[in-house]
Enzyme design. Structure first.
Site, mmCIF file in Angstrom:
data_model
loop_
_atom_site.group_PDB
_atom_site.id
_atom_site.type_symbol
_atom_site.label_atom_id
_atom_site.label_comp_id
_atom_site.label_asym_id
_atom_site.label_seq_id
_atom_site.Cartn_x
_atom_site.Cartn_y
_atom_site.Cartn_z
ATOM 1 N N TYR A 145 -26.673 56.702 -5.180
ATOM 2 C CA TYR A 145 -26.269 57.405 -3.954
ATOM 3 C C TYR A 145 -26.799 58.837 -4.060
ATOM 4 O O TYR A 145 -26.361 59.615 -4.908
ATOM 5 C CB TYR A 145 -24.751 57.425 -3.792
ATOM 6 C CG TYR A 145 -24.115 56.060 -3.621
ATOM 7 C CD1 TYR A 145 -24.849 54.975 -3.149
ATOM 8 C CD2 TYR A 145 -22.782 55.848 -3.931
ATOM 9 C CE1 TYR A 145 -24.267 53.723 -3.000
ATOM 10 C CE2 TYR A 145 -22.185 54.598 -3.774
ATOM 11 C CZ TYR A 145 -22.940 53.543 -3.313
ATOM 12 O OH TYR A 145 -22.355 52.306 -3.156
ATOM 13 N N PHE A 149 -17.756 48.098 2.739
ATOM 14 C CA PHE A 149 -17.742 48.168 4.203
ATOM 15 C C PHE A 149 -16.382 47.704 4.762
ATOM 16 O O PHE A 149 -16.326 46.936 5.736
ATOM 17 C CB PHE A 149 -18.847 47.305 4.832
ATOM 18 C CG PHE A 149 -20.255 47.786 4.594
ATOM 19 C CD1 PHE A 149 -20.514 49.067 4.135
ATOM 20 C CD2 PHE A 149 -21.346 46.950 4.866
ATOM 21 C CE1 PHE A 149 -21.828 49.506 3.924
ATOM 22 C CE2 PHE A 149 -22.651 47.377 4.665
ATOM 23 C CZ PHE A 149 -22.901 48.649 4.196
ATOM 24 N N LEU A 182 -14.414 49.199 6.566
ATOM 25 C CA LEU A 182 -14.274 49.672 7.952
ATOM 26 C C LEU A 182 -15.498 49.301 8.781
ATOM 27 O O LEU A 182 -15.655 49.777 9.908
ATOM 28 C CB LEU A 182 -14.081 51.197 7.970
ATOM 29 C CG LEU A 182 -12.866 51.714 7.198
ATOM 30 C CD1 LEU A 182 -12.862 53.239 7.154
ATOM 31 C CD2 LEU A 182 -11.578 51.194 7.833
ATOM 32 N N GLY A 183 -16.368 48.474 8.228
ATOM 33 C CA GLY A 183 -17.570 48.070 8.955
ATOM 34 C C GLY A 183 -18.824 48.793 8.489
ATOM 35 O O GLY A 183 -19.906 48.502 8.962
ATOM 36 N N GLY A 184 -18.682 49.763 7.599
ATOM 37 C CA GLY A 184 -19.852 50.438 7.029
ATOM 38 C C GLY A 184 -20.527 51.361 8.009
ATOM 39 O O GLY A 184 -19.859 52.151 8.688
ATOM 40 N N PRO A 215 -19.010 51.410 12.204
ATOM 41 C CA PRO A 215 -17.573 51.123 12.080
ATOM 42 C C PRO A 215 -17.077 50.060 13.081
ATOM 43 O O PRO A 215 -17.588 49.950 14.193
ATOM 44 C CB PRO A 215 -16.929 52.498 12.305
ATOM 45 C CG PRO A 215 -17.963 53.464 11.802
ATOM 46 C CD PRO A 215 -19.296 52.845 12.179
ATOM 47 N N LEU A 216 -16.129 49.272 12.635
ATOM 48 C CA LEU A 216 -15.594 48.144 13.398
ATOM 49 C C LEU A 216 -15.166 48.557 14.804
ATOM 50 O O LEU A 216 -14.560 49.610 14.983
ATOM 51 C CB LEU A 216 -14.351 47.592 12.678
ATOM 52 C CG LEU A 216 -14.571 46.936 11.323
ATOM 53 C CD1 LEU A 216 -13.232 46.796 10.595
ATOM 54 C CD2 LEU A 216 -15.224 45.574 11.501
HETATM 55 N N1 LIG Z 1 -21.738 47.263 -3.706
HETATM 56 C C1 LIG Z 1 -22.440 47.554 -2.636
HETATM 57 O O1 LIG Z 1 -23.501 46.999 -2.391
HETATM 58 C C2 LIG Z 1 -21.906 48.588 -1.678
HETATM 59 C C3 LIG Z 1 -22.516 48.736 -0.414
HETATM 60 C C4 LIG Z 1 -21.986 49.675 0.452
HETATM 61 C C5 LIG Z 1 -20.875 50.448 0.078
HETATM 62 N N2 LIG Z 1 -20.332 50.288 -1.154
HETATM 63 C C6 LIG Z 1 -19.124 51.061 -1.561
HETATM 64 O O2 LIG Z 1 -18.099 50.789 -0.630
HETATM 65 C C7 LIG Z 1 -17.551 52.014 -0.145
HETATM 66 C C8 LIG Z 1 -17.054 51.822 1.279
HETATM 67 O O3 LIG Z 1 -18.110 51.484 2.138
HETATM 68 P P1 LIG Z 1 -18.741 52.487 3.199
HETATM 69 O O4 LIG Z 1 -18.307 53.882 2.906
HETATM 70 O O5 LIG Z 1 -20.180 52.215 3.249
HETATM 71 O O6 LIG Z 1 -18.163 51.954 4.559
HETATM 72 P P2 LIG Z 1 -16.710 51.931 5.240
HETATM 73 O O7 LIG Z 1 -15.687 52.428 4.302
HETATM 74 O O8 LIG Z 1 -16.562 50.599 5.836
HETATM 75 O O9 LIG Z 1 -16.920 52.936 6.455
HETATM 76 C C9 LIG Z 1 -17.421 54.198 6.311
HETATM 77 C C10 LIG Z 1 -17.797 54.686 7.706
HETATM 78 O O10 LIG Z 1 -16.636 54.754 8.512
HETATM 79 C C11 LIG Z 1 -16.420 56.101 8.952
HETATM 80 N N3 LIG Z 1 -14.989 56.346 8.835
HETATM 81 C C12 LIG Z 1 -14.246 56.387 7.710
HETATM 82 N N4 LIG Z 1 -12.952 56.596 8.001
HETATM 83 C C13 LIG Z 1 -12.872 56.702 9.336
HETATM 84 C C14 LIG Z 1 -11.809 56.931 10.231
HETATM 85 N N5 LIG Z 1 -10.566 57.084 9.800
HETATM 86 N N6 LIG Z 1 -12.089 56.979 11.562
HETATM 87 C C15 LIG Z 1 -13.357 56.815 12.019
HETATM 88 N N7 LIG Z 1 -14.408 56.603 11.212
HETATM 89 C C16 LIG Z 1 -14.176 56.538 9.883
HETATM 90 C C17 LIG Z 1 -17.236 56.967 8.027
HETATM 91 O O11 LIG Z 1 -17.672 58.130 8.705
HETATM 92 P P3 LIG Z 1 -17.085 59.594 8.334
HETATM 93 O O12 LIG Z 1 -17.802 60.033 7.092
HETATM 94 O O13 LIG Z 1 -17.438 60.403 9.536
HETATM 95 O O14 LIG Z 1 -15.622 59.451 8.144
HETATM 96 C C18 LIG Z 1 -18.412 56.062 7.709
HETATM 97 O O15 LIG Z 1 -19.370 56.111 8.737
HETATM 98 C C19 LIG Z 1 -18.728 52.996 -0.255
HETATM 99 O O16 LIG Z 1 -18.288 54.326 -0.191
HETATM 100 C C20 LIG Z 1 -19.332 52.575 -1.560
HETATM 101 O O17 LIG Z 1 -18.632 53.188 -2.636
HETATM 102 C C21 LIG Z 1 -20.811 49.359 -2.025
#
Ligand SMILES: NC(=O)c1ccc[n+]([C@@H]2O[C@H](COP(=O)([O-])OP(=O)(O)OC[C@H]3O[C@@H](n4cnc5c(N)ncnc54)[C@H](OP(=O)(O)O)[C@@H]3O)[C@@H](O)[C@H]2O)c1
Length: 297
Positions: free
Chosen positions: A63, A213, A215-217, A220-221
């Site tokens: 990252y 993901f 929250l949809g990644g 977002p969902l």
């Molecule tokens: N193993 C893998 O291949 C893999 C792949 C992807 C991710 N990951 C891990 O999984 C974790 C979670 O996934 P993710 O961060 O990609 O996706 P997520 O948690 O599903 O969603 C993050 C997205 O949602 C927004 N968001 C978060 N809280 C919100 C809220 N309360 N209201 C509105 N929007 C909101 C964020 O924007 P804002 O920043 O504006 O809040 C960002 O755009 C990552 O941080 C990473 O550590 C692992």
């Protein structure tokens, strides 16, 4: 100490963590590449997470690359005793921000050392082997050569526990025949439920499932049912999406990602949300009706 306790805890390796944690991927620049727009704000998110009781942070040295781990170190080192940092290895970034498989023994070993250096640790509590047989989703193929490398690094004391990410059920079984697997991190959320059987199987064996993901990644969902349920119970759609995961299975550990302190607080407050049965039922129907969309990247 905090309301996070309301969501309960679960065993991760030989540690016990709150079921609501934090995923640090959103702390890098756009496209998970380069530095954050506001480094001080990124550090503030991490400090707020710890202050709120988060003791499970998910990260990777790819990252940024390097930037997210360096930000974690700047914000939190020396780390609280109860903090479990989980990283993942197997990819590197191209100059164009692409995600490139890096699964050779040399690349995996280098990646582990990059994580140790940038996080400022002598050993990492949990390292997930993130399969790159498929870049955007699980794809079959033996993971034995890579897990042999991780098991060797574990014997050397550089890795305490090994997990898997972006894997199929066959690969989970293969992995468990090679070494102890303490968690599985795959894509799963209200709208993307390919792993239902895997979650239940891991729950029977007491192994955490960590949906990425949640929250949809990147997209977002969005769902009218989700919005309606949220409105009815006086919560936000994102809180309901997290509360649904918490109720889905006791072995689910959450690592929602955000770059905003406001969103972090909102997400962590989902620990206090108890979804009534009729809300659960309505939400269960979402995937079947395919009315939502979740991002794949
Ligand atoms: N193993 C893998 O291949 C893999 C792949 C992807 C991710 N990951 C891990 O999984 C974790 C979670 O996934 P993710 O961060 O990609 O996706 P997520 O948690 O599903 O969603 C993050 C997205 O949602 C927004 N968001 C978060 N809280 C919100 C809220 N309360 N209201 C509105 N929007 C909101 C964020 O924007 P804002 O920043 O504006 O809040 C960002 O755009 C990552 O941080 C990473 O550590 C692992």
């Amino acid at each position: 100490m905090t309301t996070l306790n309301k969501a309960g805890t679960y065993k991760l390796g030989h540690r016990t963590v709150n079921r609501l944690g934090y995923g640090a991927m959103q702390l890098a620049g756009p496209g998970v590449f380069g530095p954050p727009k506001d480094p001080a704000a990124a550090r503030a998110v991490l400090r707020e997470a710890i202050a709120a009781g988060v003791n499970h942070i998910d990260t990777s040295d790819f990252y940024g690359p390097h930037v997210t781990n360096q930000t974690i170190r700047e914000a939190l080192h020396p780390y609280p005793d109860d903090l479990v940092i989980v990283t993942k290895i197997s990819a590197r970034r191209g100059a164009d921000a692409s995600w490139i498989p890096a699964m050779s023994p040399q690349e995996l070993t280098q990646a582990l050392h990059d994580n140790l250096r940038n996080l400022g640790l002598d050993a990492i509590e949990v390292v997930n082997f993130r399969s790159m047989h498929g870049i955007h989703g699980p794809a079959e193929g033996s993971i034995e050569p890579q897990l042999t490398v991780l098991a060797d690094l574990q014997r050397k004391g550089l890795i305490r526990h090994i997990g898997l990410s972006n894997v199929t059920a066959t690969q989970v079984a293969e992995g468990r025949s090679i070494c102890d697997i303490v968690c599985v991190q795959n894509q799963y959320n209200l709208a993307h439920r390919d792993d239902d059987a895997m979650i239940d199987a891991l729950a029977r064996d007491g192994i955490p499932y960590v949906p990425f993901f949640p929250l949809g990644g990147f997209t977002p969902l969005q769902s009218s049912t989700l919005s309606e349920v949220a409105k009815r119970i006086g919560a936000t759609p994102m809180q309901v999406a997290l509360a649904w995961l918490l109720r889905r299975s006791p072995n689910i550990l959450l690592i929602p990602g955000t770059s905003s302190v406001g969103h972090l607080r909102e997400n962590l407050a989902a620990a206090e949300l108890e979804l009534p049965d009729d809300a659960m039922e309505a939400l269960n129907g979402i995937a079947a009706r395919s009315e939502t969309h979740a991002a794949a990247h």
